[in-house]
Design a protein around this motif. Structure first.
Motif, PDB file in Angstrom:
ATOM      1  N   ASN A 143      41.559  45.156  48.871  1.00 26.93           N
ATOM      2  CA  ASN A 143      42.423  43.993  48.655  1.00 26.93           C
ATOM      3  C   ASN A 143      41.619  42.713  48.411  1.00 26.93           C
ATOM      4  OD1 ASN A 143      45.130  44.921  48.750  1.00 26.93           O
ATOM      5  ND2 ASN A 143      44.923  45.272  50.942  1.00 26.93           N
ATOM      6  N   TYR A 144      40.429  42.622  48.955  1.00 29.07           N
ATOM      7  CA  TYR A 144      39.693  41.365  48.893  1.00 29.07           C
ATOM      8  C   TYR A 144      38.327  41.550  48.232  1.00 29.07           C
ATOM      9  CZ  TYR A 144      43.312  40.291  52.281  1.00 29.07           C
ATOM     10  OH  TYR A 144      44.526  40.121  52.889  1.00 29.07           O
ATOM     11  N   TRP A 145      38.033  40.605  47.350  1.00 32.05           N
ATOM     12  CA  TRP A 145      36.774  40.605  46.605  1.00 32.05           C
ATOM     13  C   TRP A 145      36.151  39.216  46.679  1.00 32.05           C
ATOM     14  CZ3 TRP A 145      34.831  44.730  43.540  1.00 32.05           C
ATOM     15  CH2 TRP A 145      35.671  45.846  43.440  1.00 32.05           C
ATOM     16  N   GLY A 146      34.827  39.196  46.717  1.00 34.08           N
ATOM     17  CA  GLY A 146      34.134  37.940  46.531  1.00 34.08           C
ATOM     18  C   GLY A 146      33.970  37.638  45.053  1.00 34.08           C
ATOM     19  N   GLN A 147      33.341  36.510  44.763  1.00 30.79           N
ATOM     20  CA  GLN A 147      33.201  36.076  43.372  1.00 30.79           C
ATOM     21  C   GLN A 147      31.992  36.702  42.685  1.00 30.79           C
ATOM     22  OE1 GLN A 147      32.013  34.418  45.910  1.00 30.79           O
ATOM     23  NE2 GLN A 147      29.991  33.700  45.275  1.00 30.79           N
ATOM     24  N   GLY A 148      31.098  37.304  43.462  1.00 26.02           N
ATOM     25  CA  GLY A 148      29.947  37.982  42.892  1.00 26.02           C
ATOM     26  C   GLY A 148      28.690  37.126  42.889  1.00 26.02           C
TER      27      GLY A 148
END
Length: 123
Positions: A111-116
């Motif tokens: 469900n959750y991702w960082g911006q990279g």
């Protein structure tokens, strides 16, 4: 709302080391599974590894097993990815992920991702 912010990316020589960090906020993470994915230009996104925030086993892709280590710093609400013996093929954007489901993390649908954060390994 859960927020994940990666840091620590940059340029590293082949054979060198780099440590990525993922600062987590907006939730209580004890029951979360955390992970790392990466995507190189022109390639599909690839699972790197995962860990349960509260402790337990870590899992790694065969391509990084023995070279990368995932850990949790509870005091700083941060997950780390220690990259050793870097190879040119490790060059990619690295993403931090989180989910209550171990399955969704491994399947690449958390469900959750960082911006990279960009990692470039020079050969």
């Amino acid at each position: 709302q859960v927020q994940l912010v990666e840091s620590g990316g940059g340029l590293v020589q082949a054979g060198g080391s780099l440590r990525l960090s993922c600062a987590a906020s907006g939730g209580t993470f004890n029951n979360y599974y955390m992970g790392w994915f990466r995507q190189a230009p022109g390639k599909e996104r690839e699972f790197v590894g995962c860990i349960r925030w509260s402790g337990g086993n870590t899992y790694y892709a065969n391509s990084v097993k023995g070279r990368f280590t995932i850990s949790i710093d509870n005091a700083k609400n941060t997950m780390h990815l220690q990259m050793n013996s870097a190879k040119a093929e490790d060059t990619a954007v690295y993403y931090c992920v989180a989910d209550l489901s171990h399955y969704r993390v491994v399947a690449g649908t958390p469900n959750y991702w960082g911006q990279g954060t960009q990692v470039t390994v020079s050969s």
